[in-house]
Design a protein around this motif. Structure first.
Motif, PDB file in Angstrom:
ATOM      1  N   ASP A  70      51.571  12.019 -51.515  1.00 32.09           N
ATOM      2  CA  ASP A  70      51.375  10.613 -52.244  1.00 32.09           C
ATOM      3  C   ASP A  70      50.567   9.587 -51.646  1.00 32.09           C
ATOM      4  N   PHE A  71      51.178   9.894 -50.670  1.00 31.56           N
ATOM      5  CA  PHE A  71      51.174   8.375 -49.321  1.00 31.56           C
ATOM      6  C   PHE A  71      50.454   8.646 -48.553  1.00 31.56           C
ATOM      7  N   VAL A  72      49.438   9.752 -48.167  1.00 35.21           N
ATOM      8  CA  VAL A  72      48.136   9.858 -48.493  1.00 35.21           C
ATOM      9  C   VAL A  72      47.038   9.470 -48.809  1.00 35.21           C
ATOM     10  N   LEU A  73      47.279   9.533 -50.000  1.00 38.92           N
ATOM     11  CA  LEU A  73      46.549   9.424 -50.971  1.00 38.92           C
ATOM     12  C   LEU A  73      46.456   7.490 -51.059  1.00 38.92           C
ATOM     13  N   TYR A  74      47.202   7.221 -51.333  1.00 35.68           N
ATOM     14  CA  TYR A  74      47.157   6.290 -51.133  1.00 35.68           C
ATOM     15  C   TYR A  74      46.344   4.928 -50.240  1.00 35.68           C
ATOM     16  N   HIS A  98      57.277  -1.600 -50.824  1.00 37.91           N
ATOM     17  CA  HIS A  98      57.577  -2.250 -51.515  1.00 37.91           C
ATOM     18  C   HIS A  98      56.574  -1.534 -53.054  1.00 37.91           C
ATOM     19  N   ASP A  99      55.331  -1.845 -52.363  1.00 42.81           N
ATOM     20  CA  ASP A  99      53.788  -1.764 -52.703  1.00 42.81           C
ATOM     21  C   ASP A  99      53.728  -0.248 -53.184  1.00 42.81           C
ATOM     22  N   ILE A 100      53.676  -0.006 -51.977  1.00 40.82           N
ATOM     23  CA  ILE A 100      53.081   2.014 -52.041  1.00 40.82           C
ATOM     24  C   ILE A 100      54.191   2.093 -52.435  1.00 40.82           C
ATOM     25  N   LEU A 101      55.202   2.371 -52.411  1.00 39.40           N
ATOM     26  CA  LEU A 101      56.314   3.069 -53.919  1.00 39.40           C
ATOM     27  C   LEU A 101      56.204   2.836 -54.889  1.00 39.40           C
ATOM     28  N   ARG A 102      55.628   1.452 -55.789  1.00 38.09           N
ATOM     29  CA  ARG A 102      55.498   1.515 -56.733  1.00 38.09           C
ATOM     30  C   ARG A 102      54.334   2.160 -56.895  1.00 38.09           C
ATOM     31  N   ALA A 103      53.165   1.752 -55.903  1.00 41.25           N
ATOM     32  CA  ALA A 103      51.842   2.360 -56.429  1.00 41.25           C
ATOM     33  C   ALA A 103      51.790   4.374 -56.747  1.00 41.25           C
ATOM     34  N   VAL A 104      52.681   4.377 -56.544  1.00 47.79           N
ATOM     35  CA  VAL A 104      53.076   5.997 -56.374  1.00 47.79           C
ATOM     36  C   VAL A 104      53.933   6.386 -57.269  1.00 47.79           C
ATOM     37  N   ARG A 105      54.236   5.127 -58.007  1.00 45.33           N
ATOM     38  CA  ARG A 105      55.656   5.309 -59.635  1.00 45.33           C
ATOM     39  C   ARG A 105      56.794   6.086 -58.611  1.00 45.33           C
ATOM     40  N   ARG A 106      57.023   5.837 -57.409  1.00 44.14           N
ATOM     41  CA  ARG A 106      58.757   5.909 -57.280  1.00 44.14           C
ATOM     42  C   ARG A 106      58.882   4.572 -57.270  1.00 44.14           C
ATOM     43  N   ASP A 107      61.004   4.995 -57.926  1.00 46.71           N
ATOM     44  CA  ASP A 107      61.421   3.967 -57.599  1.00 46.71           C
ATOM     45  C   ASP A 107      61.447   2.676 -56.140  1.00 46.71           C
ATOM     46  N   ARG A 115      63.830   8.293 -48.020  1.00 48.45           N
ATOM     47  CA  ARG A 115      62.901   9.574 -48.828  1.00 48.45           C
ATOM     48  C   ARG A 115      61.335   9.414 -48.338  1.00 48.45           C
ATOM     49  N   MET A 116      61.102   7.901 -48.592  1.00 49.57           N
ATOM     50  CA  MET A 116      59.360   7.872 -47.741  1.00 49.57           C
ATOM     51  C   MET A 116      59.564   7.047 -46.212  1.00 49.57           C
ATOM     52  N   ARG A 117      60.138   7.610 -45.831  1.00 51.75           N
ATOM     53  CA  ARG A 117      59.904   7.597 -44.180  1.00 51.75           C
ATOM     54  C   ARG A 117      60.102   8.994 -43.983  1.00 51.75           C
ATOM     55  N   ARG A 184      46.859   9.609 -64.183  1.00 51.50           N
ATOM     56  CA  ARG A 184      48.822  10.309 -64.404  1.00 51.50           C
ATOM     57  C   ARG A 184      49.130  11.691 -63.898  1.00 51.50           C
ATOM     58  N   TYR A 185      47.990  11.498 -63.106  1.00 46.08           N
ATOM     59  CA  TYR A 185      48.543  12.912 -61.164  1.00 46.08           C
ATOM     60  C   TYR A 185      50.113  12.561 -61.067  1.00 46.08           C
ATOM     61  N   PHE A 186      50.338  11.274 -61.172  1.00 49.80           N
ATOM     62  CA  PHE A 186      51.168  11.012 -60.159  1.00 49.80           C
ATOM     63  C   PHE A 186      52.762  11.227 -61.217  1.00 49.80           C
ATOM     64  N   ASP A 187      52.446  11.782 -62.745  1.00 50.05           N
ATOM     65  CA  ASP A 187      53.433  11.989 -63.584  1.00 50.05           C
ATOM     66  C   ASP A 187      53.675  13.258 -63.781  1.00 50.05           C
ATOM     67  N   LEU A 188      53.127  14.713 -62.892  1.00 51.29           N
ATOM     68  CA  LEU A 188      53.180  15.772 -62.922  1.00 51.29           C
ATOM     69  C   LEU A 188      54.043  15.400 -61.749  1.00 51.29           C
ATOM     70  N   SER A 189      55.295  17.045 -63.003  1.00 51.06           N
ATOM     71  CA  SER A 189      56.837  17.136 -61.358  1.00 51.06           C
ATOM     72  C   SER A 189      56.469  17.820 -61.041  1.00 51.06           C
ATOM     73  N   GLY A 190      55.441  19.015 -61.454  1.00 48.62           N
ATOM     74  CA  GLY A 190      56.146  20.101 -60.819  1.00 48.62           C
ATOM     75  C   GLY A 190      54.859  20.327 -59.780  1.00 48.62           C
ATOM     76  N   GLY A 191      55.484  20.851 -58.567  1.00 49.61           N
ATOM     77  CA  GLY A 191      53.606  20.585 -57.392  1.00 49.61           C
ATOM     78  C   GLY A 191      53.112  22.264 -58.024  1.00 49.61           C
ATOM     79  N   LEU A 192      52.776  23.336 -58.377  1.00 46.83           N
ATOM     80  CA  LEU A 192      52.258  23.892 -59.119  1.00 46.83           C
ATOM     81  C   LEU A 192      50.772  23.166 -59.329  1.00 46.83           C
ATOM     82  N   ALA A 193      51.518  22.013 -60.838  1.00 47.72           N
ATOM     83  CA  ALA A 193      50.890  22.011 -61.676  1.00 47.72           C
ATOM     84  C   ALA A 193      50.126  20.102 -61.047  1.00 47.72           C
ATOM     85  N   ARG A 194      50.897  20.039 -59.921  1.00 50.49           N
ATOM     86  CA  ARG A 194      49.837  18.864 -59.145  1.00 50.49           C
ATOM     87  C   ARG A 194      48.864  19.563 -58.257  1.00 50.49           C
ATOM     88  N   TRP A 195      49.015  20.638 -57.610  1.00 50.86           N
ATOM     89  CA  TRP A 195      48.070  21.381 -56.585  1.00 50.86           C
ATOM     90  C   TRP A 195      47.226  21.943 -57.642  1.00 50.86           C
TER      91      TRP A 195
END
Length: 289
Positions: A70-74, A98-107, A115-117, A184-195
Motif C-alpha cells: 500500500d505504501f508503494v501505491l501511495y 499521519h497523512d500516508i496512513l490515512r490515505a491508505v485507510r490505516r489508523d 507497523r508502518m515502520r 475500494r481496493y483498500f477495503d479488501l481484507s484478504g491477500g488473495l482478493a487484493r492480488w
C-alpha cells in the motif's frame, strides 16, 4: 527534530488531499509480494516464457506483503499526480506519516506507526530480480523501496517520512506505465482478493470480453506456497462472495473440463445482471498492454 537517516536532498512534497491511486503496470500480474500476513522467508519464483521473477528478503525480516505494498501505491500515486500536472518530480516523496496512513485507510495510533515502520523495512529489504520488460535478454535487480528516511520529534514520535522509489518503478511512472486503482481496493481484507483485483485490473482492464485463466495459471502467478487444491478452495469461496471492486468473477469448466476463472468489468455486464455496476465517472483509456 532528529532524523534517523541522512536527509534526501531532492524531495517531492506530497499534495494535500487524496491523489487518485495508481499501480505500476508491470508489477500487477506477477508475484512480487507475499499474500500471507505471516512472515515469508521462502523466495518467490515465477517464470513465463523468457521472462522471470525472483523475490527474496533476509529471513529475519521476511518478504514484503501485499498490505505493505500500500505504501508503494501511495508513492506511485503521488508521483503520477505530479506527472499529470506536467511536472517531472524526483523519485523521492516527503509526507507526514499521519497523512500516508490515512490515505491508505490505516489508523494512526502508536502501534500503527510502528507497523508502518516495519512495512517500509520489509519493502526496503525485499529484492526483486526480473527480466520483465527486458525480453529475457537482460535482468534488473531492485528493492520495492530504494530508501526510507524518517523525521521524529524529541520523543521518537514519527513526524514525516521520505520514500524513494527504485529507478525501475520510477521510470514506469514517468513513462505513464501505470493503471488507476479503485479506492475500494483498500477495503479488501484478504491477500488473495487484493492480488486478484490487481491482476484483473491489468489483464481484463476495460476489455469487453474480460479475461480468462485456468486455476493452475492463477496459482502459479500468485506465488503462494499453498498447494493448488487449497488455493482452488480459497478461490472458489472468493468467487462466490465476488467482493472485487469493478470486476465480476465467474467460475466455469472449459471444453476439456479444466477449471477456469473469467473476470469481466462490471460495467460491461448486462444492466439486469446482479453484478452490473455503473462507473462513477468515465475513465481515460487504459494504455496499450
Amino acid at each position: 527534530m532528529t532524523r534517523t537517516q541522512e536527509a534526501q536532498p531532492d524531495l517531492f512534497l506530497a499534495v494535500i488531499g487524496d491523489a487518485p491511486f495508481r499501480d505500476g503496470l508491470d508489477l500487477m500480474a506477477i508475484p512480487v509480494v507475499s499474500l500471507a500476513k505471516g512472515r515469508r522467508v521462502e523466495p518467490i519464483r515465477f517464470t513465463r516464457g523468457e521472462s522471470s521473477v525472483e523475490v527474496s528478503a533476509p529471513p529475519h525480516i521476511g518478504i514484503a506483503t501485499i498490505w505493505d505494498f500500500d505504501f508503494v501505491l501511495y508513492a506511485v500515486s503521488q508521483l503520477n499526480a505530479a506527472v499529470n500536472r506536467g511536472e517531472t518530480p524526483p523519485s523521492t516523496i516527503n509526507a507526514p506519516a499521519h497523512d500516508i496512513l490515512r490515505a491508505v485507510r490505516r489508523d494512526v495510533g502508536g502501534k500503527d506507526y510502528q507497523r508502518m515502520r516495519e512495512a517500509l523495512d520489509r519493502l526496503k529489504a525485499t529484492t526483486i530480480r526480473t527480466t520483465i520488460r527486458a525480453n529475457g535478454k537482460r535482468g534488473e535487480t531492485f528493492s520495492l523501496i530504494e530508501r526510507v528516511t524518517w523525521a521524529e520529534d524529541a520523543f521518537g514520535k514519527p513526524l514525516g517520512v521520505s520514500i524513494t522509489l527504485p529507478d525501475w518503478l520510477y521510470r514506469a511512472v514517468i513513462d505513464h506505465r501505470v493503471l488507476s486503482l479503485d479506492s475500494r481496493y483498500f477495503d479488501l481484507s484478504g491477500g488473495l482478493a487484493r492480488w486478484l483485483y490487481r491482476v484483473s485490473r491489468k489483464q481484463a482492464g476495460d476489455r469487453p470480453d474480460g479475461w480468462r485463466w485456468t486455476l493452475a495459471d492463477l496459482h502459479q502467478r500468485s506465488g503462494v506456497t499453498r498447494p493448488l487444491k487449497s488455493f482452488a478452495f480459497d478461490l472458489r469461496k472468493l468467487i462466490e462472495a465476488n467482493p472485487l471492486p469493478e470486476y465480476w468473477l465467474t467460475a466455469y469448466a472449459d471444453d476439456v473440463g479444466t477449471e477456469c476463472v473469467h473476470v469481466t468489468r462490471r460495467s460491461k455486464l448486462a444492466a439486469d445482471h446482479p453484478g452490473h455496476e455503473t462507473p462513477l465517472k468515465s475513465r481515460r483509456l487504459d494504455p496499450a498492454l
